[in-house]
Design an enzyme around this catalytic site. Structure first.
Site, PDB file in Angstrom:
ATOM      1  N   GLY A  77      -1.088  -1.263   7.243  1.00 60.03           N
ATOM      2  CA  GLY A  77      -1.070  -2.402   8.162  1.00 60.03           C
ATOM      3  C   GLY A  77      -2.426  -3.081   8.139  1.00 60.03           C
ATOM      4  N   THR A 108       0.844  -1.211   0.000  1.00 59.47           N
ATOM      5  CA  THR A 108       0.000   0.000   0.000  1.00 59.47           C
ATOM      6  C   THR A 108       0.874   1.253   0.000  1.00 59.47           C
ATOM      7  OG1 THR A 108      -1.701  -1.106   1.283  1.00 59.47           O
ATOM      8  CG2 THR A 108      -1.591   1.278   1.531  1.00 59.47           C
ATOM      9  N   ARG A 161     -14.618  -6.591   1.035  1.00 61.56           N
ATOM     10  CA  ARG A 161     -14.000  -6.061   2.263  1.00 61.56           C
ATOM     11  C   ARG A 161     -13.335  -4.702   1.974  1.00 61.56           C
ATOM     12  NH1 ARG A 161      -8.437  -4.557   3.542  1.00 61.56           N
ATOM     13  NH2 ARG A 161      -8.076  -4.949   5.733  1.00 61.56           N
ATOM     14  N   VAL A 162     -13.524  -3.771   2.887  1.00 64.17           N
ATOM     15  CA  VAL A 162     -12.909  -2.453   2.753  1.00 64.17           C
ATOM     16  C   VAL A 162     -11.998  -2.228   3.965  1.00 64.17           C
ATOM     17  CG1 VAL A 162     -13.366   0.032   2.685  1.00 64.17           C
ATOM     18  CG2 VAL A 162     -14.857  -1.547   1.431  1.00 64.17           C
ATOM     19  N   GLY A 163     -10.791  -1.753   3.702  1.00 57.86           N
ATOM     20  CA  GLY A 163      -9.828  -1.561   4.789  1.00 57.86           C
ATOM     21  C   GLY A 163      -9.818  -0.131   5.320  1.00 57.86           C
ATOM     22  N   ASP A 164      -8.684   0.236   5.920  1.00 56.31           N
ATOM     23  CA  ASP A 164      -8.584   1.551   6.569  1.00 56.31           C
ATOM     24  C   ASP A 164      -8.209   2.681   5.604  1.00 56.31           C
ATOM     25  OD1 ASP A 164      -6.093   0.182   6.309  1.00 56.31           O
ATOM     26  OD2 ASP A 164      -5.167   1.742   7.514  1.00 56.31           O
TER      27      ASP A 164
HETATM   28  N1  ASP Z   1      -4.151  -1.166   5.331  1.00 54.17           N
HETATM   29  C1  ASP Z   1      -4.407  -1.946   4.152  1.00 54.17           C
HETATM   30  C2  ASP Z   1      -5.713  -2.658   4.307  1.00 54.17           C
HETATM   31  O1  ASP Z   1      -5.999  -3.183   5.372  1.00 54.17           O
HETATM   32  C3  ASP Z   1      -3.365  -2.967   3.883  1.00 54.17           C
HETATM   33  C4  ASP Z   1      -1.968  -2.455   3.860  1.00 54.17           C
HETATM   34  O2  ASP Z   1      -1.667  -1.435   4.430  1.00 54.17           O
HETATM   35  O3  ASP Z   1      -1.162  -3.119   3.242  1.00 54.17           O
HETATM   36  O4  ASP Z   1      -6.432  -2.740   3.350  1.00 54.17           O
END
Ligand code: ASP
Length: 306
Positions: free
Chosen positions: A218, A168, A195-198
């Site tokens: 992360g 990312t 799924r959706v992340g941060d």
């Molecule tokens: N934070 C991202 C997510 O959870 C993944 C990443 O940072 O690699 O989608």
């Protein structure tokens, strides 16, 4: 313009090999050229370089979800105006960050997801783009085969590959008057479809205000549930420097969630801070138009038992 700052990270466990650092540097320098013109334009330029490269987990080269499809998240926020926009679980566009920018500038919506985000992108003239890189497809096939045998996949969750690779990406900047942040990702390998992340979660993985600009990488769920990006902003607002604020935030994240992460922040005086607790977290910083030599984020891993 000789007092602006741009800092760009390549995500968790991203290789620190020259070829990865060079792309991050190219992206940061490109953004710097536009900094005087527009914060938002500068952010978009930085992230476009990284989304175009197959070496990072964003745009072309994103990790595949459980079903073998690329679904991407991207977000952008301008601190002075507190304008924010994000796309989530978007497919088949080369530059999710540009779709997020268009959403911010041309509509009153702040988040579009899935098919609606794709529809908006097409209406704005963004063409269909295949985001699946060959290496990522092969890695996904191997990871699924491992699961079918009841084994844990050898591939890294963030980079998608077993070999060194990129994750990312995120960028924070200060143009001498205002702060802004942007981030782009394919998420985590084998994530649940939808799924959706941060990355597009305001206050979770991204935040910008008159006080700070913050981006995180992360395990997305941990960042969302702890509102980590917003917490960093609060700690800076209370008078701490970004290095201290990112350190405190990562300590808090680890205490509450036992999670891995990396955080990058800049404050309204142009101080940059970054902390991580994983294998690698490359960050490049351009200050006053010049690359800072060998910038190193603080690594808390040794202090935290995983
Ligand atoms: N934070 C991202 C997510 O959870 C993944 C990443 O940072 O690699 O989608």
């Amino acid at each position: 313009m000789d007092m602006g700052i741009i800092a760009v990270h390549g995500g968790l466990d991203t290789s620190r090999e020259k070829q990865y650092l060079e792309i991050l540097q190219e992206a940061a320098l490109k953004g710097y050229e536009l900094l005087l013109k527009s914060r938002v334009q500068a952010l978009e330029a930085v992230l476009q370089v990284l989304e175009k490269s197959p070496k990072f987990n964003c745009g072309y080269g994103s990790v595949l979800n459980f079903d073998g499809i690329v679904e991407m998240d991207a977000a952008i926020m301008d601190g002075p105006s507190s304008r924010f926009a994000a796309v989530a679980a978007i497919q088949d566009v080369q530059h999710p960050i540009s779709v997020a920018r268009a959403l911010m500038e041309k509509t009153s919506n702040v988040i579009l997801a899935g098919a609606g985000a794709v529809k908006f992108a097409r209406a704005q003239g963004f063409p269909v783009a295949d985001c699946i890189a060959g290496r990522q497809r092969e890695a996904w096939q191997k990871a699924r085969a491992s699961l079918a045998r009841g084994e844990k996949p050898a591939q890294n969750l963030y980079t998608g590959l077993a070999a060194p690779y990129g994750d990312t990406v995120g960028c924070v900047l200060w143009d001498g008057t205002g702060l802004a942040a942007a981030s782009s990702t394919g998420g985590c390998l084998l994530k649940t479809p939808g799924r959706v992340g941060d990355t597009p979660s305001l206050g979770g993985g991204i935040f910008a205000s008159k006080t700070s600009a913050v981006v995180c990488t992360g395990i997305g769920e941990a960042f969302i549930e702890t509102l980590t990006a917003k917490y960093v902003d609060q700690v800076i607002a209370a008078g701490n420097e970004p290095n201290q604020a990112t350190r405190l935030a990562l300590g808090r994240l680890y205490e509450q969630k036992k999670a891995e992460g990396g955080i990058l922040a800049v404050d309204a005086r142009g101080n940059v801070g970054s902390t991580f607790n994983a294998g690698r977290f490359p960050v490049v910083v351009v200050a006053g138009g010049r690359l800072i030599d060998n910038y190193q984020p603080v690594n808390l891993r040794a202090e935290q038992v995983h």
